[in-house]
Design a protein around this motif. Structure first.
Motif, PDB file in Angstrom:
ATOM      1  N   ILE B  30      18.408  53.688  57.207  1.00  0.00           N
ATOM      2  CA  ILE B  30      16.957  53.729  57.421  1.00  0.00           C
ATOM      3  C   ILE B  30      16.665  53.339  58.867  1.00  0.00           C
ATOM      4  N   GLU B  31      16.062  54.275  59.594  1.00  0.00           N
ATOM      5  CA  GLU B  31      15.722  53.999  60.985  1.00  0.00           C
ATOM      6  C   GLU B  31      14.272  53.547  61.027  1.00  0.00           C
ATOM      7  N   ILE B  32      14.064  52.237  60.973  1.00  0.00           N
ATOM      8  CA  ILE B  32      12.706  51.698  61.004  1.00  0.00           C
ATOM      9  C   ILE B  32      12.077  52.082  62.340  1.00  0.00           C
ATOM     10  N   PRO B  33      10.840  52.631  62.319  1.00  0.00           N
ATOM     11  CA  PRO B  33      10.245  53.071  63.588  1.00  0.00           C
ATOM     12  C   PRO B  33       9.936  51.899  64.514  1.00  0.00           C
ATOM     13  N   THR B  34      10.033  52.143  65.817  1.00  0.00           N
ATOM     14  CA  THR B  34       9.713  51.113  66.824  1.00  0.00           C
ATOM     15  C   THR B  34       8.926  51.775  67.945  1.00  0.00           C
ATOM     16  N   LEU B  35       8.222  50.960  68.715  1.00  0.00           N
ATOM     17  CA  LEU B  35       7.610  51.478  69.944  1.00  0.00           C
ATOM     18  C   LEU B  35       7.952  50.598  71.144  1.00  0.00           C
ATOM     19  N   CYS B  36       7.844  49.278  70.985  1.00  0.00           N
ATOM     20  CA  CYS B  36       8.081  48.419  72.149  1.00  0.00           C
ATOM     21  C   CYS B  36       9.543  48.011  72.276  1.00  0.00           C
ATOM     22  N   HIS B  37      10.295  48.142  71.207  1.00  0.00           N
ATOM     23  CA  HIS B  37      11.648  47.579  71.194  1.00  0.00           C
ATOM     24  C   HIS B  37      12.655  48.410  71.990  1.00  0.00           C
ATOM     25  N   MET B  38      13.385  47.750  72.866  1.00  0.00           N
ATOM     26  CA  MET B  38      14.582  48.338  73.457  1.00  0.00           C
ATOM     27  C   MET B  38      15.653  47.266  73.435  1.00  0.00           C
ATOM     28  N   LYS B  39      16.730  47.550  72.742  1.00  0.00           N
ATOM     29  CA  LYS B  39      17.755  46.544  72.511  1.00  0.00           C
ATOM     30  C   LYS B  39      18.214  45.893  73.814  1.00  0.00           C
ATOM     31  N   ASP B  40      18.315  44.584  73.788  1.00  0.00           N
ATOM     32  CA  ASP B  40      18.754  43.749  74.913  1.00  0.00           C
ATOM     33  C   ASP B  40      17.789  43.750  76.103  1.00  0.00           C
ATOM     34  N   LEU B  41      16.836  44.640  76.111  1.00  0.00           N
ATOM     35  CA  LEU B  41      15.969  44.760  77.280  1.00  0.00           C
ATOM     36  C   LEU B  41      14.557  44.288  77.003  1.00  0.00           C
ATOM     37  N   ASN B  42      14.001  44.736  75.901  1.00  0.00           N
ATOM     38  CA  ASN B  42      12.605  44.430  75.599  1.00  0.00           C
ATOM     39  C   ASN B  42      12.493  44.119  74.112  1.00  0.00           C
ATOM     40  N   GLU B  43      12.871  42.896  73.764  1.00  0.00           N
ATOM     41  CA  GLU B  43      12.837  42.487  72.356  1.00  0.00           C
ATOM     42  C   GLU B  43      11.715  41.479  72.195  1.00  0.00           C
ATOM     43  N   ILE B  44      10.481  41.994  72.162  1.00  0.00           N
ATOM     44  CA  ILE B  44       9.320  41.114  72.215  1.00  0.00           C
ATOM     45  C   ILE B  44       8.485  41.160  70.941  1.00  0.00           C
ATOM     46  N   GLY B  45       8.825  42.037  70.013  1.00  0.00           N
ATOM     47  CA  GLY B  45       8.109  42.090  68.731  1.00  0.00           C
ATOM     48  C   GLY B  45       6.617  42.226  68.878  1.00  0.00           C
ATOM     49  N   ARG B 105       4.827  65.037  77.982  1.00  0.00           N
ATOM     50  CA  ARG B 105       5.740  64.474  76.984  1.00  0.00           C
ATOM     51  C   ARG B 105       5.573  65.090  75.592  1.00  0.00           C
ATOM     52  N   SER B 106       4.605  65.974  75.442  1.00  0.00           N
ATOM     53  CA  SER B 106       4.350  66.553  74.121  1.00  0.00           C
ATOM     54  C   SER B 106       5.637  67.097  73.516  1.00  0.00           C
ATOM     55  N   GLY B 107       5.888  66.723  72.276  1.00  0.00           N
ATOM     56  CA  GLY B 107       7.126  67.148  71.622  1.00  0.00           C
ATOM     57  C   GLY B 107       8.245  66.138  71.783  1.00  0.00           C
ATOM     58  N   LYS B 108       8.175  65.338  72.876  1.00  0.00           N
ATOM     59  CA  LYS B 108       9.197  64.314  73.103  1.00  0.00           C
ATOM     60  C   LYS B 108       8.553  62.932  73.150  1.00  0.00           C
ATOM     61  N   CYS B 109       7.290  62.842  72.715  1.00  0.00           N
ATOM     62  CA  CYS B 109       6.546  61.586  72.812  1.00  0.00           C
ATOM     63  C   CYS B 109       6.800  60.759  71.554  1.00  0.00           C
ATOM     64  N   GLU B 110       7.180  59.512  71.750  1.00  0.00           N
ATOM     65  CA  GLU B 110       7.495  58.675  70.591  1.00  0.00           C
ATOM     66  C   GLU B 110       6.237  58.335  69.787  1.00  0.00           C
ATOM     67  N   LEU B 111       5.106  58.190  70.476  1.00  0.00           N
ATOM     68  CA  LEU B 111       3.846  57.901  69.785  1.00  0.00           C
ATOM     69  C   LEU B 111       3.414  59.102  68.943  1.00  0.00           C
ATOM     70  N   GLN B 112       3.493  60.275  69.563  1.00  0.00           N
ATOM     71  CA  GLN B 112       3.109  61.503  68.858  1.00  0.00           C
ATOM     72  C   GLN B 112       3.989  61.716  67.620  1.00  0.00           C
ATOM     73  N   THR B 113       5.282  61.503  67.785  1.00  0.00           N
ATOM     74  CA  THR B 113       6.219  61.680  66.675  1.00  0.00           C
ATOM     75  C   THR B 113       5.870  60.742  65.517  1.00  0.00           C
ATOM     76  N   PRO B 202       7.662  55.414  76.310  1.00  0.00           N
ATOM     77  CA  PRO B 202       7.627  56.181  75.064  1.00  0.00           C
ATOM     78  C   PRO B 202       6.607  57.326  75.081  1.00  0.00           C
ATOM     79  N   THR B 203       5.671  57.274  76.023  1.00  0.00           N
ATOM     80  CA  THR B 203       4.588  58.273  76.044  1.00  0.00           C
ATOM     81  C   THR B 203       4.560  59.008  77.390  1.00  0.00           C
TER      82      THR B 203
END
Lengths: 162, 581
Positions: B30-45, B105-113, B202-203
């Motif tokens: 299960i790939e839980i969706p994320t927007l702000c998270h980047m492992k080791d770089l931006n783990e701010i919840g 970014r349309s089609g590759k936008c994480e928010l849109q997806t 992401p956008t």
């Protein structure tokens, strides 16, 4: 920031020496940035780019990080205080009695936004919360002088006194 | 390893202690969706998209930062969870410029997806006050559009990871924006144009400056002879824009696509990479033999060069005077190629396809116009090339494999590995060692400088002399290594690339969502395509490239000649005083 609007920076070598000492004392401590910024504001009265640049350089962090903190907390000011410091109460009672209009009128008349200082250093303007004079709402203060039961038409008259 | 037993959606699972719920669920499919998270770089919840229900917990928890513990029961798809995620998206959309149809970014936008996946039906549900921001188009390489920013701070983390940190959150609450200190334009700061913020976004808030219209205009101009060069790493990444697996080498299709776009000649920057090695290896041998300034530091990466000019100007004399391969290629086109083919250099449009946004800055640098006109006229990124291919209705995956044009399409295994961190060093060593010893190398592979570690070091015995080399990728690693140099540590030769992992992970490379960037080793997968290419080549040393031999015999005479210096070398400036850091 519109640099035309702000007063030129005229920090003294003594102030810089004090600042560097404050930074050196706090440097080794983790999370020292805010404490150093508070002391820097005590020294200079505000935190212009020149002061923030010294803090960033000495702490080895990006200037943006210092600026981000300076703009996050209301206690930090990027602008000096004027000879006459105008505070408009935007507490609930004053606000419902039209303090917002007075604040707008002052910004228009002085040509500065809230938090800023006029280029001649005469007036600075800020909003404050309840000063305990709700019976006189809406209220503003100029240094120690209190003006109450105002309408926006009173603004020009008050400014003319200084 | 200390394991803990948990349940996800009622099914038992055993995972290492310290794992986050997000990571555990991934193990479980299960790939839980994320927007702000980047492992080791931006783990701010911070963004709350990844919330899940934990039995007994008072509220929903952010799975990206919540560690598992023994007996924990997690639910990832209850109505409560799905509604919370949807509401978060609706609230983000309330201040988002929703011009998706025209967004790059349309089609590759994480928010849109996510909006699509989570079934957001009314994007204007919470419309209210919205700030309108002017675009920051000040920098040569990118456009910042805060109207599309969701304040995830991934760019901030990427910029700080690069030691630069010129963007960050300003102000507070509803007034918060990502910007520069004192709201300066990006061009007024010490930005190094690396574009790592863009590939983290992401956008569509951060995007390269789109120069594709200029290329289409040049292609349509019958007076112009339009030449394109493609950097070593493009063949290893372009396929990702067409949904091919990461690490697919698409050299043949890329050439075919460029030909169908209408370029008069499709050449390979790899040729200029070989040329760079000839000049740089010569410079190195010369400095070693004649007591020149050491360590010699490579100059291929314009992000790194600008970083050095801003942050380490006292080391500029150590930087090789060689132009980057992009610029060497452009210079050869506008001089030798123009002469041989009887074309006025003014009528040549030299286009480059680069993994890099800083290349857009580099083409306008001083001392980069060997024939009195710019060596390179237009530099586009991998993403822009993909956009051109789409716009021209070229069906990339159906294209046949075609070959580069000659004569400047000929290259070696040494040049293709330029696209990975350590590649320039390895290529230079293949030539420099043979030059110094006069003997053929038994093994051309220098494994010690391969891999994605930020800093790699090796000591090699070359003709009785110990040569100490180091490789750094990413500006932070560069800073760490240079600090050691300044503290007196001795090195002879250093390769530095501005982006972590080198060009394969450049700021102009295809977008991959955080779910891929966090959990797959993009740098290594893409680099593997280049090392495989190197291993399969008949010629793997730059000085054995027959076209290189020819161009020195007919034009440049020898590496480091007066003519080579005029055309293939450049100069640098101290920029440390000019910008807000």
């Amino acid at each position: 920031m519109d640099e035309k609007k702000s007063l030129p920076f005229n920090g003294t070598p003594e102030q810089e020496k004090q600042l560097l000492q404050v930074i050196n004392e706090g440097k080794t401590e983790k999370g020292a940035l805010m404490a150093i910024m508070q002391k820097a504001q005590d020294i200079y009265g505000y935190l212009p780019i020149e002061v923030q640049t010294i803090i960033a350089r000495e702490l080895g962090i990006p200037l943006q990080e210092v600026y981000g903190v300076a703009t996050f907390y209301a206690q930090f000011s990027l602008y000096p205080k004027g000879e006459y410091k105008i505070s408009v109460c935007l507490g609930t009672a004053c606000y419902v009695k039209g303090a917002g209009d007075i604040y707008d009128k002052l910004q228009e008349k002085l040509g500065i936004a809230g938090g800023e200082c006029t280029p001649d250093g005469k007036f600075s303007l800020e909003a404050c919360r309840c000063i305990g004079a709700c019976g006189l709402a809406p209220v503003l203060t100029v240094n120690e002088d209190v003006y109450g039961r105002l309408t926006k038409d009173d603004v020009e008259g008050i400014l003319a006194k200084y | 390893m200390n394991m803990v037993n948990i349940k996800i959606n009622g099914m038992p699972l055993s995972v290492p202690a310290g794992t986050t719920i997000l990571e555990a669920a991934r193990e479980f499919g299960i790939e839980i969706p994320t927007l702000c998270h980047m492992k080791d770089l931006n783990e701010i919840g911070a963004c709350r998209i990844c919330v899940v229900e934990v039995k007994g917990a008072r509220s929903l928890v952010a799975s990206c930062v919540y560690p598992v513990n023994e007996g924990m029961e997690v639910f990832t798809n209850t109505p409560r969870v799905l509604n919370a995620r949807k509401k978060t998206l609706e609230l983000i959309l309330s201040t988002h410029d929703r011009k998706c149809l025209s967004c790059s970014r349309s089609g590759k936008c994480e928010l849109q997806t996510l909006c699509h996946e989570l079934g957001v039906e009314d994007e204007g549900k919470y419309d209210g006050d919205r700030k309108v921001y002017t675009l920051d188009t000040s920098a040569a390489h990118m456009v910042r559009d805060n109207n599309k920013c969701i304040l995830c701070r991934r760019c901030v983390a990427a910029c700080r990871q690069q030691f630069v940190g010129v963007i960050g959150p300003n102000n507070r609450g509803f007034e918060t924006t990502i910007g520069c200190a004192f709201e300066k334009d990006l061009a007024e700061t010490a930005c190094i144009h690396c574009g790592q913020c863009i590939v983290s976004c992401p956008t569509g808030a951060l995007a390269e400056r789109d120069d594709t219209d200029k290329v289409f205009a040049a292609l349509a101009d019958p007076e112009k002879h339009v030449i394109v060069q493609t950097a070593p790493s493009i063949r290893a990444t372009l396929g990702e824009c067409f949904d091919m697996p990461v690490g697919t080498n698409v050299e043949g299709k890329m050439v075919a696509a460029l030909r169908r776009l209408g370029f008069d000649k499709v050449f390979d920057t790899d040729f200029a990479a070989d040329l760079t090695i000839m000049e740089e290896a010569n410079e190195f041998v010369d400095r070693v033999k004649n007591g020149g300034k050491l360590p010699l530091i490579t100059s291929c990466s314009p992000g790194w060069v600008k970083f050095c000019e801003m942050y380490h100007p006292d080391l500029l004399e150590n930087v090789s005077s060689c132009k980057s391969p992009q610029q060497m290629f452009g210079a050869v086109i506008k001089t030798w190629y123009a002469e041989v083919n009887g074309i006025d250099p003014k009528n040549i449009v030299s286009v480059s396809v680069m993994p890099c946004t800083a290349k857009k800055f580099e083409i306008d640098r001083d001392d980069q116009s060997a024939a009195g006109v710019p060596d390179v006229d237009i530099s586009i990124t991998t993403r822009e090339l993909a956009r051109m291919i789409e716009k021209a209705s070229i069906k990339f995956t159906k294209l046949p494999d075609e070959q580069f044009d000659n004569p400047l399409g000929e290259s070696t295994g040494a040049s293709v590995i330029f696209g990975a961190t350590g590649g320039v060093m390895e290529a230079a060593l293949r030539t420099a060692v043979e030059t110094i010893t006069g003997k053929e190398l038994e093994d051309v592979n220098f494994a010690a400088v391969r891999g994605t570690a930020p800093i790699k070091e090796a000591t090699l015995n070359v003709g009785g002399m110990d040569v100490k080399v180091a490789v750094a990728s990413g500006a932070s690693a560069a800073h760490a290594l240079l600090t050691r140099v300044k503290n007196g540590e001795q090195f002879h030769f250093i390769e530095i690339m501005g982006c972590p992992g080198g060009c394969v992970n450049g700021g102009g490379q295809p977008h991959q969502p955080a779910s891929v960037r966090s959990f797959e080793d993009l740098k290594a997968l893409r680099a593997a395509a280049l090392y495989n290419d190197d291993a399969s080549k008949g010629i793997r040393k730059s000085h054995e490239n027959p076209m290189i031999k020819k161009i020195y015999a007919e034009y440049f005479e020898k590496p480091g000649s007066h003519k080579a210096h005029e055309i293939l070398h450049t100069s640098y400036v101290d920029r440390s005083k000019d910008y807000a850091k």
